[in-house]
Design a protein around this motif. Structure first.
Motif, PDB file in Angstrom:
ATOM      1  N   ARG A  25     -10.363   6.495  -0.299  1.00 49.15           N
ATOM      2  CA  ARG A  25     -11.515   5.344  -1.140  1.00 49.15           C
ATOM      3  C   ARG A  25     -10.872   3.729  -0.880  1.00 49.15           C
ATOM      4  O   ARG A  25     -11.575   2.882  -0.598  1.00 49.15           O
ATOM      5  CB  ARG A  25     -11.291   5.223  -2.642  1.00 49.15           C
ATOM      6  N   LEU A  26      -9.497   3.858  -1.566  1.00 53.30           N
ATOM      7  CA  LEU A  26      -9.195   2.630  -1.237  1.00 53.30           C
ATOM      8  C   LEU A  26      -8.405   2.422  -0.507  1.00 53.30           C
ATOM      9  O   LEU A  26      -7.493   1.095   0.203  1.00 53.30           O
ATOM     10  CB  LEU A  26      -7.508   2.947  -2.396  1.00 53.30           C
ATOM     11  N   GLY A  27      -7.720   2.831   0.899  1.00 51.76           N
ATOM     12  CA  GLY A  27      -7.536   3.070   2.603  1.00 51.76           C
ATOM     13  C   GLY A  27      -5.780   2.620   2.371  1.00 51.76           C
ATOM     14  O   GLY A  27      -5.419   2.183   3.403  1.00 51.76           O
ATOM     15  N   LEU A  28      -5.405   3.870   1.519  1.00 53.97           N
ATOM     16  CA  LEU A  28      -4.328   3.974   1.376  1.00 53.97           C
ATOM     17  C   LEU A  28      -3.701   5.146   2.380  1.00 53.97           C
ATOM     18  O   LEU A  28      -4.354   6.209   1.945  1.00 53.97           O
ATOM     19  CB  LEU A  28      -3.543   3.432  -0.719  1.00 53.97           C
ATOM     20  N   ARG A  29      -2.493   5.198   2.287  1.00 57.56           N
ATOM     21  CA  ARG A  29      -1.422   6.848   2.720  1.00 57.56           C
ATOM     22  C   ARG A  29      -1.692   7.545   1.346  1.00 57.56           C
ATOM     23  O   ARG A  29      -1.129   6.772   0.800  1.00 57.56           O
ATOM     24  CB  ARG A  29       0.159   6.571   2.775  1.00 57.56           C
ATOM     25  N   GLN A  30      -1.153   8.864   1.233  1.00 56.37           N
ATOM     26  CA  GLN A  30      -1.057   9.070   0.322  1.00 56.37           C
ATOM     27  C   GLN A  30      -0.461   9.611  -0.621  1.00 56.37           C
ATOM     28  O   GLN A  30      -0.019   9.511  -1.741  1.00 56.37           O
ATOM     29  CB  GLN A  30      -2.016  11.167   0.667  1.00 56.37           C
ATOM     30  N   SER A  31       0.944   9.325  -0.038  1.00 52.95           N
ATOM     31  CA  SER A  31       2.221   8.928  -0.388  1.00 52.95           C
ATOM     32  C   SER A  31       2.235   7.311  -1.345  1.00 52.95           C
ATOM     33  O   SER A  31       2.728   7.183  -2.405  1.00 52.95           O
ATOM     34  CB  SER A  31       3.040   8.392   0.706  1.00 52.95           C
ATOM     35  N   THR A  32       1.822   6.186  -0.730  1.00 52.81           N
ATOM     36  CA  THR A  32       1.472   5.381  -1.543  1.00 52.81           C
ATOM     37  C   THR A  32       0.398   5.037  -2.365  1.00 52.81           C
ATOM     38  O   THR A  32       0.865   4.986  -3.984  1.00 52.81           O
ATOM     39  CB  THR A  32       0.392   3.814  -0.679  1.00 52.81           C
ATOM     40  N   VAL A  33      -0.468   6.257  -2.680  1.00 56.75           N
ATOM     41  CA  VAL A  33      -0.920   6.480  -3.792  1.00 56.75           C
ATOM     42  C   VAL A  33      -0.233   7.032  -5.640  1.00 56.75           C
ATOM     43  O   VAL A  33      -0.323   7.045  -6.698  1.00 56.75           O
ATOM     44  CB  VAL A  33      -2.110   7.119  -3.842  1.00 56.75           C
ATOM     45  N   SER A  34       1.006   8.363  -4.762  1.00 51.23           N
ATOM     46  CA  SER A  34       1.428   8.766  -5.229  1.00 51.23           C
ATOM     47  C   SER A  34       2.407   7.823  -5.722  1.00 51.23           C
ATOM     48  O   SER A  34       3.136   8.141  -6.778  1.00 51.23           O
ATOM     49  CB  SER A  34       2.432   9.784  -4.487  1.00 51.23           C
ATOM     50  N   GLN A  35       3.260   7.492  -5.152  1.00 53.43           N
ATOM     51  CA  GLN A  35       4.211   6.171  -5.987  1.00 53.43           C
ATOM     52  C   GLN A  35       3.484   4.687  -6.698  1.00 53.43           C
ATOM     53  O   GLN A  35       4.312   4.648  -7.348  1.00 53.43           O
ATOM     54  CB  GLN A  35       4.486   5.264  -4.124  1.00 53.43           C
ATOM     55  N   HIS A  36       2.398   5.316  -6.595  1.00 52.26           N
ATOM     56  CA  HIS A  36       1.820   2.986  -7.082  1.00 52.26           C
ATOM     57  C   HIS A  36       1.378   4.148  -8.829  1.00 52.26           C
ATOM     58  O   HIS A  36       1.932   3.176  -9.812  1.00 52.26           O
ATOM     59  CB  HIS A  36       0.100   3.502  -7.455  1.00 52.26           C
TER      60      HIS A  36
END
Length: 291
Positions: A25-36
């Protein structure tokens, strides 16, 4: 203390209950989502999700953060609009599925109108299948509806499953056709119900057809039959049909936002309303207070 980007990611995970879907949805890497999420949990000093390899669930603190995140992001967006001197204007033709009649979508629309008083919001409430047709014909600018089986387009707002519901006292006779309470064509849940019953070899009959969700609910409460419906949106007074009734599973359902042809006078308003719906997506499967 709380970064807007991290709050947006938190809301996306909370609404989809999936780090993978939130990343898409956000156009991010899954690792970035986890980091956020990890940084937000560090900032709060609380666990916001419980998660394993198969499931993601909000904790009690995560539930509390939902309201705070929406408030903070809305204040951030209003401040940005004020200091950039931008005011949205124009006519916005928005279509919403009948599924959301009994949810808190009106609260989201009310807040949008309050924040953007110069936008002329025109609301159409219809069956998801009809809204898809109107969008394709250029009669709507933005649609919130169920995604048709096999479709991949649209911005995912929420995932759920379909289930059979009826009056708690309803008992189905296994030797008689299943009495169905359904929307008329081109209702997506209707088509799915008929498809799985045919595949299962289970005879059926139409006990009630109505283009109004209120009409279907009234028929179901009266015990006229069973109704295919989204599990997260079961109306008061109705309940899932017990598994012992032997009805086939209906499968999953996606609710998505779909943009129509980009009209210059509606594009910015459509983008702003889409952002508001995504920010408040968890409200779409929570009944209004007091209902």
């Amino acid at each position: 203390m709380y970064e807007p980007a991290q709050l947006r990611t938190f809301l996306a995970v909370a609404q989809t209950l999936s780090f993978t879907q939130a990343a898409r949805r956000l156009g991010l890497r899954q690792s970035t989502v986890s980091q956020h999420v990890r940084r937000l949990e560090e900032a709060t000093g609380r666990r916001l999700f419980t998660r394993d390899t198969h499931h993601v669930e909000l904790t009690e603190d995560g539930e509390a953060m939902l309201g705070f995140a929406r408030t903070i992001l809305r204040a951030h967006e209003r401040a940005a609009a004020f200091f950039t001197g931008t005011r949205l204007r124009g006519r916005l033709r928005f279509g919403a599925s009948e599924d959301f009649v009994l949810t808190r979508l009106p609260e989201i629309l009310e807040a949008f109108r309050r924040d953007h008083p110069d936008v002329e919001l025109e609301l159409t409430v219809e069956l998801s299948g009809t809204l898809h047709q109107q969008l394709e014909a250029g009669r709507l600018d933005l649609v919130l509806a169920k995604r048709r089986p096999g479709d991949t387009h649209g911005e995912l707002v929420w995932q759920s499953t379909l289930t059979w519901i009826g009056a708690p006292s309803l008992r189905l006779d296994p030797d008689r056709p299943v009495p169905l309470i359904v929307f008329p064509p081109p209702g997506i849940t209707r088509a799915r119900a008929l498809e799985v019953l045919e595949e299962d070899g289970r005879p059926w009959r139409i006990a009630c057809t109505s283009g109004s969700l209120s009409g279907l609910i009234a028929a179901a409460r009266a015990g006229l039959g069973v109704m295919p419906h989204t599990r997260g949106l079961i109306p008061p007074g109705l309940a899932p049909v017990p598994a012992k009734a032997g009805l086939p599973e209906l499968g999953g359902v996606d609710f998505v936002l779909l943009h129509g042809r980009r009209r210059a006078t509606a594009q910015d308003a459509a983008d702003a309303l889409a952002a508001a719906i995504l920010a408040g997506g968890d409200r779409l499967h929570r009944p209004p207070v007091g209902s």
